[in-house]
Design an enzyme around this catalytic site. Structure first.
Site, PDB file in Angstrom:
ATOM      1  CB  ALA A   3      -0.820  -0.090   1.178  1.00  0.00           C
TER       2      ALA A   3
ATOM      3  N   GLY B 289       0.556  -4.932   0.714  1.00  0.00           N
ATOM      4  CA  GLY B 289      -0.668  -5.145  -0.128  1.00  0.00           C
ATOM      5  C   GLY B 289      -0.204  -5.781  -1.543  1.00  0.00           C
TER       6      GLY B 289
ATOM      7  CD  GLU C 199      -2.593  -7.508   2.705  1.00  0.00           C
ATOM      8  OE1 GLU C 199      -2.253  -6.423   2.197  1.00  0.00           O
ATOM      9  OE2 GLU C 199      -3.213  -7.737   3.697  1.00  0.00           O
TER      10      GLU C 199
ATOM     11  CD  GLU D 135       1.393  -5.556   5.782  1.00  0.00           C
ATOM     12  OE1 GLU D 135       2.115  -6.231   6.030  1.00  0.00           O
ATOM     13  OE2 GLU D 135       0.516  -5.418   4.672  1.00  0.00           O
TER      14      GLU D 135
END
Ligand code: COA
Length: 262
Positions: free
Chosen positions: A68, A113, A116, A136
């Site tokens: 992200a 992300g 993911e 994270e």
């Protein structure tokens, strides 16, 4: 449709989606996620598309998606964070439920992300220089686009919890050894290998591929008996298709099947 942070290319029944933010190692801004949502919705609804490859565009360093966009996360309050998580999870759910196989060609960093997204794909292959992880917690946050749920389901709870709590990156070879990617290729051969896989899939009955994905994915979150019951229903349903008759007839007549998605 034109996109600012994606490239979408078509080669017959194959679509290739490249995340493209070269200066940010293809990090997922909210705008990028919104474009992914639009692009994958279009690919889901396009009957001519049989398979999708998701990869990272050319960047400063080899990158699938470096996570992200940390600059956007920095200012988030709880409400904005929930919206962002819903958006990221929405993209991942859309990919997983696309009804046609999505191959992640992991061509460099797949972090946060980015991993993911790859976890939501149906098949993952990686270049030898890929690095994968959920960093994270090193930033003081937790994975929010499905990582805490899909990683344990893929590699087992023990290894997933080690990776999630340490934030450690694994290289491509370790990723293969724990089942996080299916195979590792020299970087220059990755896309060709993904296309070869896509070609094999595209030659099969598209309804059969869709229902097989559906049976496996839905069954994964059900008790065995419920999953098996679902498989029976879909096995019955496939017998109503012209493609089933064609596939079995072609075998008996010793010729390749001509599937019509019907
Ligand atoms: N969000 C926003 N920007 C990112 C980013 C991310 N997730 N990952 C990389 N970038 C940007 C960097 O800020 C840098 O921008 P700049 O040139 O304007 O300063 C550019 O991409 C290149 O990254 P850089 O860190 O200089 O490259 P590197 O080769 O030294 O390190 C990484 C590569 C992937 C190890 C490092 O960029 C990194 O740790 N990124 C964050 C990964 C992460 O934690 N992702 C999960 C987020 S929840």
């Amino acid at each position: 449709m034109g996109y600012s942070h994606l490239k979408v290319a078509r080669e017959e029944s194959l679509a290739i989606v490249s995340v493209s933010r070269p200066e940010k190692l293809n990090a997922l801004s909210d705008a990028t996620l919104t474009e992914l949502l639009a692009a994958f919705t279009g690919l889901r609804d396009d009957e001519a598309v049989r398979c999708v490859i998701l990869t990272g565009g050319e960047a400063k360093r080899p990158a699938f998606v470096a996570g992200a966009d940390i600059a956007e996360l920095a200012g988030q309050d709880p409400l904005a964070a929930r919206r962002r998580s819903r958006l990221g999870q929405g993209v991942c759910d859309l990919i997983e439920g696309l009804g046609k196989p999505v191959i992640a060609a992991v061509n460099g960093f797949a972090l946060g992300g980015g991993l993911e997204l790859a976890l939501a794909c149906h098949v993952r292959i990686a270049s030898a220089d890929a690095k994968l992880g959920l960093p994270e917690v090193t930033l003081g946050i937790i994975p929010g686009y499905g990582g805490t749920q899909r990683l344990p389901r893929l590699v087992g709870m023990g290894m997933a919890l080690e990776l999630i709590t340490t934030g450690r990156m694994v290289d491509a070879e370790e990723a293969r050894s724990i089942g996080l990617v299916n195979r590792v290729l020299p970087p220059a051969e990755l896309l060709a290998a993904a296309k070869e896989l896509a070609g094999k899939i595209a030659a099969n009955g598209p309804i059969a591929v869709r229902l097989a994905l559906d049976a496996a994915l839905r069954g994964a979150s059900l008790p065995l008996a419920a999953g098996l019951a679902g498989e029976q229903e879909l096995f019955a349903l496939i017998s109503s298709t012209a493609d089933m008759r064609e596939g079995l007839k072609a075998f008996l007549e010793k010729r390749p099947a001509q599937f019509r998605n019907a």
